[in-house]
Design a protein around this motif. Structure first.
Motif, PDB file in Angstrom:
ATOM      1  N   THR A 140      16.950 -19.781 -11.549  1.00 40.18           N
ATOM      2  CA  THR A 140      17.290 -19.860 -10.092  1.00 40.18           C
ATOM      3  C   THR A 140      17.238 -18.618  -9.491  1.00 40.18           C
ATOM      4  O   THR A 140      16.732 -18.403  -7.991  1.00 40.18           O
ATOM      5  CB  THR A 140      18.674 -20.444  -9.977  1.00 40.18           C
ATOM      6  N   TRP A 141      17.970 -17.631  -9.733  1.00 39.42           N
ATOM      7  CA  TRP A 141      17.733 -16.348  -9.189  1.00 39.42           C
ATOM      8  C   TRP A 141      16.234 -15.672  -9.049  1.00 39.42           C
ATOM      9  O   TRP A 141      16.060 -15.432  -8.166  1.00 39.42           O
ATOM     10  CB  TRP A 141      18.559 -15.298 -10.033  1.00 39.42           C
ATOM     11  N   LEU A 142      15.570 -15.980  -9.978  1.00 38.73           N
ATOM     12  CA  LEU A 142      14.128 -15.746 -10.254  1.00 38.73           C
ATOM     13  C   LEU A 142      13.487 -16.318  -8.834  1.00 38.73           C
ATOM     14  O   LEU A 142      12.638 -15.787  -8.214  1.00 38.73           O
ATOM     15  CB  LEU A 142      13.350 -15.426 -11.427  1.00 38.73           C
ATOM     16  N   GLY A 143      13.716 -17.353  -8.923  1.00 34.58           N
ATOM     17  CA  GLY A 143      13.126 -18.372  -7.935  1.00 34.58           C
ATOM     18  C   GLY A 143      13.372 -18.012  -6.497  1.00 34.58           C
ATOM     19  O   GLY A 143      12.341 -18.068  -5.810  1.00 34.58           O
ATOM     20  N   MET A 166      14.072 -23.935 -19.199  1.00 31.85           N
ATOM     21  CA  MET A 166      15.095 -23.800 -18.019  1.00 31.85           C
ATOM     22  C   MET A 166      14.823 -22.807 -16.889  1.00 31.85           C
ATOM     23  O   MET A 166      14.806 -22.849 -15.634  1.00 31.85           O
ATOM     24  CB  MET A 166      16.526 -23.752 -18.481  1.00 31.85           C
ATOM     25  N   LEU A 167      14.457 -21.539 -17.662  1.00 29.85           N
ATOM     26  CA  LEU A 167      14.102 -20.438 -16.694  1.00 29.85           C
ATOM     27  C   LEU A 167      12.881 -20.656 -15.822  1.00 29.85           C
ATOM     28  O   LEU A 167      12.740 -20.592 -14.363  1.00 29.85           O
ATOM     29  CB  LEU A 167      13.646 -19.446 -17.346  1.00 29.85           C
ATOM     30  N   VAL A 168      11.644 -21.411 -16.210  1.00 37.17           N
ATOM     31  CA  VAL A 168      10.477 -21.638 -15.320  1.00 37.17           C
ATOM     32  C   VAL A 168      10.802 -22.931 -14.445  1.00 37.17           C
ATOM     33  O   VAL A 168      10.420 -23.115 -13.414  1.00 37.17           O
ATOM     34  CB  VAL A 168       9.153 -21.874 -16.248  1.00 37.17           C
ATOM     35  N   ALA A 169      11.738 -23.958 -15.128  1.00 42.54           N
ATOM     36  CA  ALA A 169      11.850 -25.165 -14.532  1.00 42.54           C
ATOM     37  C   ALA A 169      13.016 -24.970 -12.998  1.00 42.54           C
ATOM     38  O   ALA A 169      12.432 -25.732 -12.078  1.00 42.54           O
ATOM     39  CB  ALA A 169      12.760 -26.231 -15.206  1.00 42.54           C
ATOM     40  N   ASP A 170      13.845 -24.202 -13.460  1.00 43.25           N
ATOM     41  CA  ASP A 170      14.908 -24.049 -12.180  1.00 43.25           C
ATOM     42  C   ASP A 170      14.261 -22.799 -11.189  1.00 43.25           C
ATOM     43  O   ASP A 170      15.119 -22.623 -10.274  1.00 43.25           O
ATOM     44  CB  ASP A 170      16.080 -23.626 -12.804  1.00 43.25           C
ATOM     45  N   ALA A 182      22.377 -22.663  -5.618  1.00 49.80           N
ATOM     46  CA  ALA A 182      22.271 -23.233  -6.643  1.00 49.80           C
ATOM     47  C   ALA A 182      22.903 -22.645  -8.132  1.00 49.80           C
ATOM     48  O   ALA A 182      23.386 -23.204  -8.952  1.00 49.80           O
ATOM     49  CB  ALA A 182      20.616 -23.434  -6.933  1.00 49.80           C
ATOM     50  N   ILE A 183      22.821 -21.221  -7.915  1.00 53.14           N
ATOM     51  CA  ILE A 183      23.528 -20.477  -9.074  1.00 53.14           C
ATOM     52  C   ILE A 183      25.204 -20.899  -9.187  1.00 53.14           C
ATOM     53  O   ILE A 183      25.623 -20.924 -10.386  1.00 53.14           O
ATOM     54  CB  ILE A 183      23.314 -18.899  -8.971  1.00 53.14           C
ATOM     55  N   SER A 184      25.677 -20.983  -8.191  1.00 49.73           N
ATOM     56  CA  SER A 184      27.236 -21.283  -8.273  1.00 49.73           C
ATOM     57  C   SER A 184      27.431 -22.845  -9.269  1.00 49.73           C
ATOM     58  O   SER A 184      28.362 -22.633  -9.918  1.00 49.73           O
ATOM     59  CB  SER A 184      27.764 -21.612  -6.844  1.00 49.73           C
TER      60      SER A 184
END
Length: 405
Positions: free
Chosen positions: A69-72, A116-120, A348-350
């Motif tokens: 999410t952060w990377l996105g 999850m990294l690529v999905a989010d 989203a990260i929250s």
């Protein structure tokens, strides 16, 4: 009845065709993640992992979500939401294909983290796209439509997944999950390509404010963590309460939990439309939503009457219906003063952070102190969130007063 139906349909009017396409893509994507509800069973029965070993694997799911999410958010601000969404869908499909061949603990920890990294990375990009394809006055209803798509996807996915497992086997889930992600990417390419889609709200900020320097947003972030932490108890600890303390069968639990999605599908859009027209402050609405979720826990300790379970989940559902769309809309609007991808990523990260911690602490409290204490604790924690949102209201009032000087 006809008038009631027409009024319901009218609540969807005015939304752009791009928002409808984005909702369909989100539905396909979420319905395709049908492996998720069966993951722990797959790890235990098919790969013979112990519950302790599974306990090591599942946190990597949450960690991948946080990092992705952060990377996105970062990538969305640098290369744009369209490229991020398309790449995320394609890579998620590929990684789902590959995940079925992993059979070690370290391999699965790595694999689930990467999935999850690529999905989010998709999530903040999708929210920024939603903002771009919506007129300012339609943003909250656009968010609500996306939520309907997500709820329908999560409802359909497990049902289809169960049929696939019993008729074909677990391996088919990974293939179908991967294929649906690729199909969603192809649809995105066809209907939301920058040359085809019409942007309705382009925000360009010359000197964007970093989300890390926005103190009001961080107060909001803490409140959203508390909201996510308490809300998600309904999908981890609450089913255990229904079964072990109230002696419901799996079928009865399914009906009770299914009521949540059905009620949202029928009433969230009309409720959102009505609140948009009658209440100005989004944060005041989010505060009301979190208050209702707090009450939904404490009422369970008032009586042994079985009907209180329905009242509890109704309070939670109404609270969710109010808090989610308007908190999301607040984050989108707040992001206009800075980098929208960054803002939507932190929003989203929250919830991703809440997802990492809520299950462990909820289960631990139940094991050590019992259900009654846990529901009292969740109510108290939710009221802390309500108090923080009331503080945020005062901060926003001061901000507005300074801007008017």
């Amino acid at each position: 009845m006809k008038k009631l139906f027409n009024n319901y349909i009218n609540t969807f009017k005015g939304l752009s065709i791009e928002v409808w396409w984005l909702s369909l893509i989100t539905f396909i994507n979420r319905a395709g993640t049908m492996v998720i509800p069966f993951l722990t069973i797959y790890l235990n029965e098919s790969l013979d992992f112990t519950f302790k070993e599974i306990g090591w694997i599942m946190p990597f799911w949450g960690l991948g979500s946080v990092v992705g999410t952060w990377l996105g958010g970062k990538l969305t601000d640098k290369i744009g939401y369209y490229k991020v969404m398309f790449t995320s869908l394609i890579l998620t499909g590929v990684f789902f294909f590959l995940l079925q061949y992993v059979n070690t603990i370290i391999g699965f920890c790595t694999g689930i983290f990467l999935v999850m990294l690529v999905a989010d990375t998709f999530r903040p990009a999708m929210f920024v796209a939603l903002s771009a394809y919506s007129k300012p006055e339609n943003k909250t209803r656009s968010v609500t439509l996306i939520r309907l798509a997500i709820n329908l996807g999560f409802s359909a996915g497990p049902a289809i997944g169960g049929i696939i497992i019993t008729s074909i086997g677990y391996f088919a889930l990974f293939w179908i999950d991967g294929i649906t992600c690729v199909l969603a990417a192809i649809l995105l390419l066809q209907v939301l390509h920058p040359k085809k889609a019409k942007v309705l709200d382009t925000v360009k900020v010359e000197n964007p404010v970093s989300v890390y320097k926005d103190k009001a947003f961080w107060v909001f972030f803490i409140a959203m963590f508390i909201f996510g932490f308490t809300f998600m108890q309904y999908f981890s600890t609450m089913p255990l309460y229904y079964k072990d303390a109230r002696f419901l069968t799996e079928f009865e639990i399914g009906l009770l939990m299914g009521f949540n999605g059905f009620f949202i599908f029928l009433f969230e859009m009309p409720l959102t439309k009505w609140l948009e027209n009658n209440v100005n402050s989004k944060i005041r609405l989010v505060t009301t939503g979190l208050f209702l979720i707090a009450i939904s826990f404490i009422v369970l300790n008032f009586t042994n009457w079985i009907g209180i379970l329905a009242i509890g989940i109704l309070l939670m559902t109404i609270g969710e219906m109010i808090a989610f769309p308007f908190s999301n809309s607040f984050a989108i609007e707040r992001g206009k003063k800075g980098n929208q991808g960054e803002y939507m990523a932190m929003y989203a990260i929250s919830f991703s952070l809440a997802n990492i911690f809520c299950h462990y602490f909820g289960m631990h409290m139940i094991d050590k102190y019992g259900f009654e204490f846990t529901w009292n604790a969740m109510t108290a924690f939710a009221f802390v969130g309500v108090f923080i949102l009331l503080i945020l209201l005062q901060i926003l009032k001061r901000e507005k007063a300074q801007q008017n000087l």
